[in-house]
Write an enzyme that holds these catalytic residues in place. Sequence first.
Site, PDB file in Angstrom:
ATOM      1  N   CYS A 208       0.790  -1.227   0.000  1.00  0.00           N
ATOM      2  CA  CYS A 208       0.000   0.000   0.000  1.00  0.00           C
ATOM      3  C   CYS A 208       0.834   1.296   0.000  1.00  0.00           C
ATOM      4  CB  CYS A 208      -1.022  -0.001   1.131  1.00  0.00           C
ATOM      5  SG  CYS A 208      -0.561  -0.888   2.610  1.00  0.00           S
ATOM      6  N   GLN A 255       0.903 -11.856  -2.519  1.00  0.00           N
ATOM      7  CA  GLN A 255      -0.484 -11.469  -2.285  1.00  0.00           C
ATOM      8  C   GLN A 255      -1.030 -10.856  -3.571  1.00  0.00           C
ATOM      9  OE1 GLN A 255      -1.210  -8.458   0.809  1.00  0.00           O
ATOM     10  NE2 GLN A 255      -2.540  -9.947   1.775  1.00  0.00           N
ATOM     11  N   ASP A 257      -2.518  -8.449  -4.400  1.00  0.00           N
ATOM     12  CA  ASP A 257      -2.828  -7.205  -3.710  1.00  0.00           C
ATOM     13  C   ASP A 257      -3.364  -6.164  -4.691  1.00  0.00           C
ATOM     14  OD1 ASP A 257      -2.985  -5.716  -1.470  1.00  0.00           O
ATOM     15  OD2 ASP A 257      -0.838  -5.450  -1.174  1.00  0.00           O
ATOM     16  N   HIS A 399      -8.414  -1.488   0.315  1.00  0.00           N
ATOM     17  CA  HIS A 399      -7.439  -2.571   0.184  1.00  0.00           C
ATOM     18  C   HIS A 399      -8.204  -3.838  -0.203  1.00  0.00           C
ATOM     19  CE1 HIS A 399      -4.337  -0.316   2.649  1.00  0.00           C
ATOM     20  NE2 HIS A 399      -5.452   0.303   2.993  1.00  0.00           N
TER      21      HIS A 399
END
Length: 542
Positions: A208, A255, A257, A399
């Site tokens: 992030c 991940q 992500d 997220h």
Amino acid sequence: MKRLKPSTVASSRQLRFHPLLQQSILRLPPPPPPPPTIPLNRSFTTSKATYQSTNPVNNTPPPPSPSQPTTTTPPSPKNVNKTLHHTIATQTGLYSTLPYSPGSPFFLPHGTRIFNRLIEFLRAQYALYGFQEVITPTIFNDALWEKSGHLENFRDDMFRVFSGKKGVVRRKNLEEEGEGVGLNAGVKPEGKGVEEEEGMYSLKPMNCPGHCLLYKVRGHGYADLPLRFAEFAPLHRDEIRSALTGLTRVRRFHQDDAHIFCRHDQISAEISSTLSMIETVYSVFGLQNYKFLLSTRPEKYMGSLSDWERAEEALKMSLEATGRKWTVNEGDGAFYGPKIDVILVDFQGKEHQTATVQLDFQLPQKFELSYDAAGVGAGSEEGGNSGGGGVKETPVIIHRAIFGSLERFMALLIEKYEKRWPFWMSPRQVKVIPVHQKNEDIRNFAERTRDVLAGVVKGDKRQVMGKRTFYVDLEERNLGLNKSIREAKAAGYNVIVVIGESEVGSGEVGWDVWEGGKYVKKEAEGVEGVYQKLVQMEAEYQ
């Protein structure tokens, strides 16, 4: 992205490269012996967590450390089957764990095939749901982690890397001396006469902060949002040695992500779209019996109460729209916002968090993210201001992870499928078996069949982009026809093609396909026709 549950806190690690590293590696003990071979005849469901087997499975011990010699002591009864996916993966040659890098799996070719297919599958969904893939660094200066708050909150879970070079100092020191602004806050500019100290970095535990930096590279207007960044980068989080378990508890993991930068009025639509994506993806794997948990505002939280109430209401509305049952996990939200977690249950009844959807009001403020509410936004380089002169608003970050940890998701799939993977993601898709190894005509036709079914044309200097290729193996040992077929079936090949004189004469091949728990014989046809059938099977996720 918030760390996946359950969390385990360990002491920090400091990584330093040194010439004596090879000497210390040479003193490591040999890796442990492979686990005992077991027949893979269990059944697995995510809904009832059933387990059927007449064969007890010995637990695979973790790889030894330099101070811990290999032991052959059998596990206690309560630990039996603790790492069943690791035992299955060892038998079928998917991955290995070695003492040179504890908690970081070494994927073998067949395991890498499955891993890459998971990523390829999700990339296809990205085009449908509007995600753009990005790549960010693995190592960041600690100035970034101080800015994001991770050094304060996750220091013990991060791997620290100390650079031997000079010229980078801590963000705190620079701020005291007025050095570094904007995207470069905390990093020493070249040529400045600031007192130097050894540079300090960390391996990233999440993506992030890097995605926030990417957001700030260019300015954005309200029409540019939502902006969806996705990344499959490896992440590193420190787990204590006793917590490392196969693929479910690792130190290095990937991940799927993604971070959605959106306006407040877009939160509900983006959450609903993400939950729809989870439903789409999980249905392909037959994982329909997962459950949702809504984690609400904790006692210690950041932001206004009205933001939290509005965010929680948006999540509740999105959950209700799915038609699925969900429960509230009171007070277990992240300090920066509420979240939805997807929980799967393995064959032992143990719960695993996989997908997660989290609302974040705080990181956009920490990184001073903004968009021009007047609509002007594109074109401005570094600094993140649109230059449009409009009113600046702060976006919200969602997220999002669908698989969660790819390694953990893969562990659940290993226990679900064992060696009988669906054709589209199978590491052993087709086996071509010549009836006679010494017959040159049969041998040549078998080799041609392998190449056509694999989607590879021998003699070309380069492979055509977009050409669908498959994993096709040719039996080259002189085992005899019956034994070769038995071994191919036992290994879990989805398609078996036998080549004899009749196939050479007609140019058509028969093929057996694993369907409904048994091999089904298909009508003979030309090799190119069989290839097209494989393409269709893959497209339908069979």
